[in-house]
Scaffold this motif. Structure first.
Motif, PDB file in Angstrom:
ATOM      1  N   TYR A  83     -19.977 113.600  79.403  1.00  0.00           N
ATOM      2  CA  TYR A  83     -20.333 114.047  77.988  1.00  0.00           C
ATOM      3  C   TYR A  83     -19.622 115.080  77.053  1.00  0.00           C
ATOM      4  CZ  TYR A  83     -25.516 113.360  78.292  1.00  0.00           C
ATOM      5  OH  TYR A  83     -26.886 112.603  78.012  1.00  0.00           O
ATOM      6  N   LYS A  84     -18.818 115.326  77.376  1.00  0.00           N
ATOM      7  CA  LYS A  84     -17.188 116.371  77.301  1.00  0.00           C
ATOM      8  C   LYS A  84     -16.722 115.547  76.668  1.00  0.00           C
ATOM      9  CE  LYS A  84     -18.280 120.691  79.444  1.00  0.00           C
ATOM     10  NZ  LYS A  84     -17.789 122.216  80.125  1.00  0.00           N
ATOM     11  N   ALA A  85     -16.055 114.426  77.296  1.00  0.00           N
ATOM     12  CA  ALA A  85     -15.169 112.799  77.437  1.00  0.00           C
ATOM     13  C   ALA A  85     -15.760 112.492  76.333  1.00  0.00           C
ATOM     14  CB  ALA A  85     -15.483 112.146  78.820  1.00  0.00           C
ATOM     15  N   ASP A  86     -16.888 111.600  75.657  1.00  0.00           N
ATOM     16  CA  ASP A  86     -17.148 111.639  74.811  1.00  0.00           C
ATOM     17  C   ASP A  86     -16.737 113.241  73.386  1.00  0.00           C
ATOM     18  OD1 ASP A  86     -18.154 109.058  75.838  1.00  0.00           O
ATOM     19  OD2 ASP A  86     -20.047 110.065  75.826  1.00  0.00           O
ATOM     20  N   ASP A  87     -16.907 113.386  73.393  1.00  0.00           N
ATOM     21  CA  ASP A  87     -16.728 114.732  71.976  1.00  0.00           C
ATOM     22  C   ASP A  87     -15.721 114.994  72.069  1.00  0.00           C
ATOM     23  OD1 ASP A  87     -19.511 116.051  72.769  1.00  0.00           O
ATOM     24  OD2 ASP A  87     -19.215 117.692  73.990  1.00  0.00           O
ATOM     25  N   VAL A  88     -14.886 114.673  73.007  1.00  0.00           N
ATOM     26  CA  VAL A  88     -13.301 114.750  72.851  1.00  0.00           C
ATOM     27  C   VAL A  88     -12.700 113.600  72.426  1.00  0.00           C
ATOM     28  CG1 VAL A  88     -11.258 114.994  74.456  1.00  0.00           C
ATOM     29  CG2 VAL A  88     -12.570 116.584  74.715  1.00  0.00           C
ATOM     30  N   ILE A  89     -13.684 112.255  72.762  1.00  0.00           N
ATOM     31  CA  ILE A  89     -13.633 111.074  72.068  1.00  0.00           C
ATOM     32  C   ILE A  89     -13.913 110.869  70.545  1.00  0.00           C
ATOM     33  CG2 ILE A  89     -14.084 108.556  71.729  1.00  0.00           C
ATOM     34  CD1 ILE A  89     -13.749 108.229  74.904  1.00  0.00           C
ATOM     35  N   ASN A  90     -14.877 111.422  70.455  1.00  0.00           N
ATOM     36  CA  ASN A  90     -15.513 111.929  69.045  1.00  0.00           C
ATOM     37  C   ASN A  90     -13.859 112.780  68.474  1.00  0.00           C
ATOM     38  OD1 ASN A  90     -17.538 110.114  68.610  1.00  0.00           O
ATOM     39  ND2 ASN A  90     -18.888 112.032  69.656  1.00  0.00           N
ATOM     40  N   GLN A  91     -13.900 113.974  68.788  1.00  0.00           N
ATOM     41  CA  GLN A  91     -12.876 114.540  67.820  1.00  0.00           C
ATOM     42  C   GLN A  91     -11.617 113.551  67.152  1.00  0.00           C
ATOM     43  OE1 GLN A  91     -12.660 118.370  70.310  1.00  0.00           O
ATOM     44  NE2 GLN A  91     -14.710 119.251  69.503  1.00  0.00           N
ATOM     45  N   LEU A  92     -10.690 113.393  68.728  1.00  0.00           N
ATOM     46  CA  LEU A  92      -9.871 112.338  68.481  1.00  0.00           C
ATOM     47  C   LEU A  92      -9.819 110.839  67.347  1.00  0.00           C
ATOM     48  CD1 LEU A  92      -8.652 111.921  72.050  1.00  0.00           C
ATOM     49  CD2 LEU A  92      -7.460 113.993  70.202  1.00  0.00           C
ATOM     50  N   GLU A  93     -10.769 110.867  67.064  1.00  0.00           N
ATOM     51  CA  GLU A  93     -11.196 109.846  66.179  1.00  0.00           C
ATOM     52  C   GLU A  93     -11.475 110.027  64.696  1.00  0.00           C
ATOM     53  OE1 GLU A  93     -14.779 108.088  67.893  1.00  0.00           O
ATOM     54  OE2 GLU A  93     -13.413 105.795  68.875  1.00  0.00           O
ATOM     55  N   GLY A  94     -11.916 111.343  65.272  1.00  0.00           N
ATOM     56  CA  GLY A  94     -12.094 111.969  63.245  1.00  0.00           C
ATOM     57  C   GLY A  94     -10.807 112.459  63.351  1.00  0.00           C
ATOM     58  N   LEU A  96      -7.886 111.269  63.995  1.00  0.00           N
ATOM     59  CA  LEU A  96      -7.179 110.146  63.665  1.00  0.00           C
ATOM     60  C   LEU A  96      -7.413 108.641  61.985  1.00  0.00           C
ATOM     61  CD1 LEU A  96      -5.648 106.927  64.268  1.00  0.00           C
ATOM     62  CD2 LEU A  96      -7.643 106.651  65.821  1.00  0.00           C
ATOM     63  N   LYS A  97      -9.112 109.051  61.541  1.00  0.00           N
ATOM     64  CA  LYS A  97      -9.062 108.789  60.439  1.00  0.00           C
ATOM     65  C   LYS A  97      -8.661 109.466  59.584  1.00  0.00           C
ATOM     66  CE  LYS A  97     -13.852 107.345  61.521  1.00  0.00           C
ATOM     67  NZ  LYS A  97     -14.781 107.570  61.170  1.00  0.00           N
ATOM     68  N   GLU A  98      -8.303 111.296  59.418  1.00  0.00           N
ATOM     69  CA  GLU A  98      -8.153 111.759  58.842  1.00  0.00           C
ATOM     70  C   GLU A  98      -6.375 112.031  58.670  1.00  0.00           C
ATOM     71  OE1 GLU A  98      -8.097 115.700  60.122  1.00  0.00           O
ATOM     72  OE2 GLU A  98     -10.590 115.971  59.927  1.00  0.00           O
ATOM     73  N   LEU A  99      -5.724 111.902  59.802  1.00  0.00           N
ATOM     74  CA  LEU A  99      -4.234 110.845  59.979  1.00  0.00           C
ATOM     75  C   LEU A  99      -4.431 109.658  59.031  1.00  0.00           C
ATOM     76  CD1 LEU A  99      -3.249 112.310  63.457  1.00  0.00           C
ATOM     77  CD2 LEU A  99      -2.467 113.670  61.696  1.00  0.00           C
ATOM     78  N   LYS A 100      -4.997 109.121  59.265  1.00  0.00           N
ATOM     79  CA  LYS A 100      -4.846 107.421  58.325  1.00  0.00           C
ATOM     80  C   LYS A 100      -5.049 107.988  57.554  1.00  0.00           C
ATOM     81  CE  LYS A 100      -6.016 104.132  62.020  1.00  0.00           C
ATOM     82  NZ  LYS A 100      -6.563 103.721  62.333  1.00  0.00           N
ATOM     83  N   ALA A 101      -5.529 108.685  56.048  1.00  0.00           N
ATOM     84  CA  ALA A 101      -6.146 109.314  55.327  1.00  0.00           C
ATOM     85  C   ALA A 101      -5.028 109.411  55.083  1.00  0.00           C
ATOM     86  CB  ALA A 101      -6.919 109.861  55.420  1.00  0.00           C
ATOM     87  N   LYS A 102      -4.175 110.962  55.486  1.00  0.00           N
ATOM     88  CA  LYS A 102      -3.039 111.616  55.245  1.00  0.00           C
ATOM     89  C   LYS A 102      -1.640 110.652  55.037  1.00  0.00           C
ATOM     90  CE  LYS A 102      -4.198 115.705  56.915  1.00  0.00           C
ATOM     91  NZ  LYS A 102      -4.032 117.465  57.659  1.00  0.00           N
ATOM     92  N   ASN A 103      -1.901 109.348  55.655  1.00  0.00           N
ATOM     93  CA  ASN A 103      -0.784 108.546  55.439  1.00  0.00           C
ATOM     94  C   ASN A 103      -1.041 107.707  55.030  1.00  0.00           C
ATOM     95  OD1 ASN A 103       1.123 107.303  57.261  1.00  0.00           O
ATOM     96  ND2 ASN A 103       0.624 105.775  58.001  1.00  0.00           N
ATOM     97  N   LYS A 104      -2.046 107.207  54.794  1.00  0.00           N
ATOM     98  CA  LYS A 104      -2.254 105.971  52.965  1.00  0.00           C
ATOM     99  C   LYS A 104      -2.028 107.251  51.462  1.00  0.00           C
ATOM    100  CE  LYS A 104      -6.032 103.487  54.065  1.00  0.00           C
ATOM    101  NZ  LYS A 104      -6.855 102.356  54.224  1.00  0.00           N
ATOM    102  N   LYS A 105      -2.187 108.685  51.538  1.00  0.00           N
ATOM    103  CA  LYS A 105      -1.846 109.515  50.598  1.00  0.00           C
ATOM    104  C   LYS A 105      -0.296 109.204  50.972  1.00  0.00           C
ATOM    105  CE  LYS A 105      -5.836 112.142  50.472  1.00  0.00           C
ATOM    106  NZ  LYS A 105      -6.384 113.430  50.143  1.00  0.00           N
ATOM    107  N   LEU A 106       0.384 109.176  51.664  1.00  0.00           N
ATOM    108  CA  LEU A 106       1.711 109.321  51.530  1.00  0.00           C
ATOM    109  C   LEU A 106       2.366 108.316  51.333  1.00  0.00           C
ATOM    110  CD1 LEU A 106       3.097 111.534  55.138  1.00  0.00           C
ATOM    111  CD2 LEU A 106       3.083 112.002  52.359  1.00  0.00           C
ATOM    112  N   GLN A 107       1.911 106.869  51.687  1.00  0.00           N
ATOM    113  CA  GLN A 107       2.457 105.694  51.260  1.00  0.00           C
ATOM    114  C   GLN A 107       3.123 105.823  50.494  1.00  0.00           C
ATOM    115  OE1 GLN A 107       1.081 102.979  54.041  1.00  0.00           O
ATOM    116  NE2 GLN A 107       2.127 103.464  55.851  1.00  0.00           N
TER     117      GLN A 107
END
Length: 109
Positions: A83-94, A96-107
């Protein structure tokens, strides 16, 4: 458990020694005394065998109970880790989405 087995062995040894000394000092014919000693030795042997069997059964039951408890604890630990691994994966996916959105704005800039 160890204290109980030590006490039991002490009582049995004391009984055997006391019975043997009582027979040796009692006035009786030699053949009768030897027969009594043999009978007492057989009875003590059977008593010790029964005590050893009881002790073995007690130890086996304790080991089985502890094994079941350990298996349950390990299963719970693995489940919690999953369960903790799932929580960590979900947080990392979130993130990653934020970083992708920031990267698009920067590009786009």
């Amino acid at each position: 458990m160890s204290n109980n087995s030590n006490t039991l062995l002490g009582v049995l040894a004391g009984t055997a020694v006391g019975a043997t000394l009582g027979i040796l000092f009692a006035p009786d014919k030699g053949i009768n005394t030897r027969r009594k000693l043999v009978d007492e030795a057989v009875a003590t042997k059977e008593s010790l065998a029964d005590s050893a069997l009881d002790l073995r059964n007690t130890v086996a039951a304790t080991v089985a109970t502890n094994k079941e408890t350990l298996d349950t604890k390990i299963e719970n630990l693995v489940s919690d880790a999953s369960y903790k691994a799932d929580d960590v994966i979900n947080q990392l996916e979130g993130k990653l989405k934020e970083l992708k959105a920031k990267n698009k704005k920067l590009q786009k800039s």
